[in-house]
Design a protein around this motif. Structure first.
Motif, PDB file in Angstrom:
ATOM      1  N   THR A 443      88.986  -3.506  40.614  1.00 49.04           N
ATOM      2  CA  THR A 443      88.559  -2.120  40.383  1.00 49.04           C
ATOM      3  C   THR A 443      87.428  -1.801  41.345  1.00 49.04           C
ATOM      4  OG1 THR A 443      89.025  -2.405  38.067  1.00 49.04           O
ATOM      5  CG2 THR A 443      87.671  -0.523  38.641  1.00 49.04           C
ATOM      6  N   ARG A 445      84.554   0.880  42.007  1.00 47.32           N
ATOM      7  CA  ARG A 445      83.832   1.956  41.315  1.00 47.32           C
ATOM      8  C   ARG A 445      82.895   2.663  42.278  1.00 47.32           C
ATOM      9  NH1 ARG A 445      78.458   1.989  39.122  1.00 47.32           N
ATOM     10  NH2 ARG A 445      78.215   2.943  37.069  1.00 47.32           N
ATOM     11  N   GLN A 452      87.012   5.261  39.313  1.00 50.03           N
ATOM     12  CA  GLN A 452      87.427   3.862  39.480  1.00 50.03           C
ATOM     13  C   GLN A 452      88.844   3.833  40.024  1.00 50.03           C
ATOM     14  OE1 GLN A 452      86.329   0.952  36.860  1.00 50.03           O
ATOM     15  NE2 GLN A 452      84.629   2.023  35.913  1.00 50.03           N
ATOM     16  N   THR A 453      89.029   3.098  41.128  1.00 47.82           N
ATOM     17  CA  THR A 453      90.382   3.009  41.692  1.00 47.82           C
ATOM     18  C   THR A 453      90.773   1.534  41.776  1.00 47.82           C
ATOM     19  OG1 THR A 453      89.292   3.164  43.834  1.00 47.82           O
ATOM     20  CG2 THR A 453      90.437   5.124  43.078  1.00 47.82           C
ATOM     21  N   ARG A 454      92.052   1.314  41.786  1.00 48.94           N
ATOM     22  CA  ARG A 454      92.556  -0.055  41.877  1.00 48.94           C
ATOM     23  C   ARG A 454      92.923  -0.321  43.333  1.00 48.94           C
ATOM     24  NH1 ARG A 454      91.589  -3.585  37.688  1.00 48.94           N
ATOM     25  NH2 ARG A 454      92.574  -5.451  38.474  1.00 48.94           N
TER      26      ARG A 454
END
Ligand code: GAP
Length: 478
Positions: A443, A445, A452-454
């Motif tokens: 994740t 942030r 929050q991105t993956r």
């Protein structure tokens, strides 16, 4: 918080954060502290180093007309005779003759009194206008001590230079001074630099270093201290181009602050009146920032004319001029001096970045620093301290820290670790969790948006480098 336009920052909050998170401490604290001197801790060192690096990048790396110098702090005492500091680098000092015996700068007291009078007059005018009458005239001309109201002594000129002695004998002949500005180190090296640098005016010499002033009224944390760092340029130009270069430097230096995230509406230019200009200056423009205590000088950009080179030429009996080898033309260059304080700039960046907001019912304090200024760019945090997560997180961290300043933190709950990173201004956080163990994604942030991105571990380094190089604007600007 600034999102609704309200500035929540105070100097007390900045001082508190600096101590809590190890940016800046009172000097010699275990002995009760030494007034107005400060020590920079880990994050303070990194932040100020980034401020100075950005300055070098802008004034040296990205230009063709500048060279660097690092002159000694101790200089020949004649330097200060020639520069006018021995005679004229003074402030008018008054002392309270009443209870508190405090010392004050008379000019500051007069300014404060004039401001108070102007405000009172405006109020009186308004009342009088409302009542249809005339404003009450007259004000007390006499200054009183602002602390206890006592009478004040007659002003006497107090020289701000710190002196010490060179060698074992402490007599007049061994007296030397700690430089009160880095500028003079540049002027006395003009001839050396001209010989090796293969430059011709317009060109500049840039220097960063400590300066010392025995200020009568230091204060406002690191805004005015007795030992501080300057980032100075002496830019040598043909005399006919001085006015034009002055304007260009004012614009360039203003842009530097806004490019690094200072809000434009918290910056202003102020021209010095004739009565407040230094002895060497024919024009000075101050870049001012709206600090918590009000508009105050961040950087001065002066047109010093040929004052310094002419003075040193006279006192050192040296020719300090430029001779054009082609035409034979010779002249003493005029000097434009953009002079900034590294500590003051660091303070301004912190003040501008400070923010508070409510997130899910809890207060979050953060520094919305430009990523290039942030002491740490990315924090790598395992969600839990087991199941192989710390080991994989350390691997990710080892890879990232080769590219940019990174931190690895396993101590405490994830929320607490993020709060710590927010307060030191870390723009990105990477969390290694259960899913990472399965698909090698983490994740990512964002400090400001909390988005929050993956992202795959393999793409992380390149993505963070892309973000670090991208143009940035303070989120407080909406
Ligand atoms: N050579 C020109 C010169 O020294 P100055 O306006 O006296 O000009 C330049 O100082 C800058 O140095 C200021 O704009 C400020 O940023 C910084 N500075 C000056 N005195 C300071 C002090 N006592 N504490 C911290 N910074 C200071």
């Amino acid at each position: 918080m600034a999102a609704n336009g309200r500035d929540v920052v105070t100097m007390d909050k900045i001082v508190g954060l600096c101590k809590r998170r190890g940016f800046i401490f009172q000097s010699s604290e275990i002995y009760g502290g030494l007034a107005s001197t400060y020590d920079y801790g880990h994050y303070g060192v990194l932040l100020k180093a980034n401020v100075k690096a950005e300055w070098w990048r802008a004034v040296l790396q990205e230009r063709d007309d500048m060279v660097a110098l690092d002159a000694a702090i101790l200089m020949h005492p004649r330097t200060w005779e020639a520069s006018g500091h021995l005679e004229g680098f003074t402030d008018p000092l008054v002392q309270c003759l009443g209870k508190c015996k405090k010392r004050w700068r008379e000019d500051h007291l007069r300014e404060a009194e004039a401001e108070a009078e102007a405000e009172a007059d405006a109020d009186a005018d308004a009342v009088a206008a409302e009542a249809g009458g005339e404003a009450a005239a007259g004000a007390n001309e006499e200054l009183r001590c602002p602390e206890c109201g006592g009478e004040l002594s007659e002003p006497r000129n107090f020289n701000l230079m710190f002196e010490t002695h060179m060698g074992p004998l402490q007599d007049e002949g061994s007296r030397v001074f700690l430089r009160p500005e880095t500028a003079q180190g540049i002027f006395v090296n003009f001839k050396n630099v001209l010989q090796f640098a293969r430059k011709r005016p317009p060109f500049g010499i840039a220097q960063v270093g400590k300066a010392f002033r025995n200020e009568i009224t230091p204060g406002n944390f690191v805004f005015r201290t007795r030992e501080f760092e300057q980032m100075e340029i002496e830019f040598f130009v043909p005399p006919s181009q001085a006015r034009d270069w002055h304007e260009r430097w004012v614009a360039d230096r203003l842009r530097w602050y806004t490019d690094l995230g200072l809000r434009p509406d918290h910056l202003q230019l102020r021209e010095h009146g004739e009565d407040e200009r230094s002895h060497y200056s024919s024009a000075t423009s101050d870049i001012e920032y709206l600090f918590p205590m009000g508009w105050s000088e961040l950087e001065g950009i002066a047109n010093r004319g040929d004052f310094d080179l002419a003075q040193h030429a006279k006192f050192a009996r040296e020719k300090l001029e430029y001779v054009d080898s082609g035409t034979g033309e010779r002249y003493v260059p005029h000097v434009i001096e953009p002079s900034a304080g590294a500590d003051r700039a660091t303070l301004a960046f912190m003040v501008d970045a400070y923010d508070e907001e409510q997130v899910e019912g809890r207060e979050r304090v953060l520094l919305r620093l430009h990523p290039r200024l942030a002491p740490v760019k990315v924090a790598v945090l395992p969600l839990v301290n087991k199941d192989g997560q710390p080991e994989l997180a350390r691997e990710v961290y080892s890879e990232l820290r080769r590219r940019m300043p990174a931190e690895f933190d396993t101590g405490g709950s994830i929320g607490k670790r993020y709060r710590r990173q927010d307060e030191i201004g870390t723009p990105w956080g990477v969390t290694v969790d259960h899913r990472t163990m399965e698909d090698r994604t983490v994740t990512l942030r964002d400090r400001d948006s909390l988005e929050q991105t993956r992202i795959a571990i393999d793409e992380l380094g390149a993505e963070l480098e892309r973000r670090l190089a991208a143009p940035w604007m303070s989120p407080k600007l909406g």
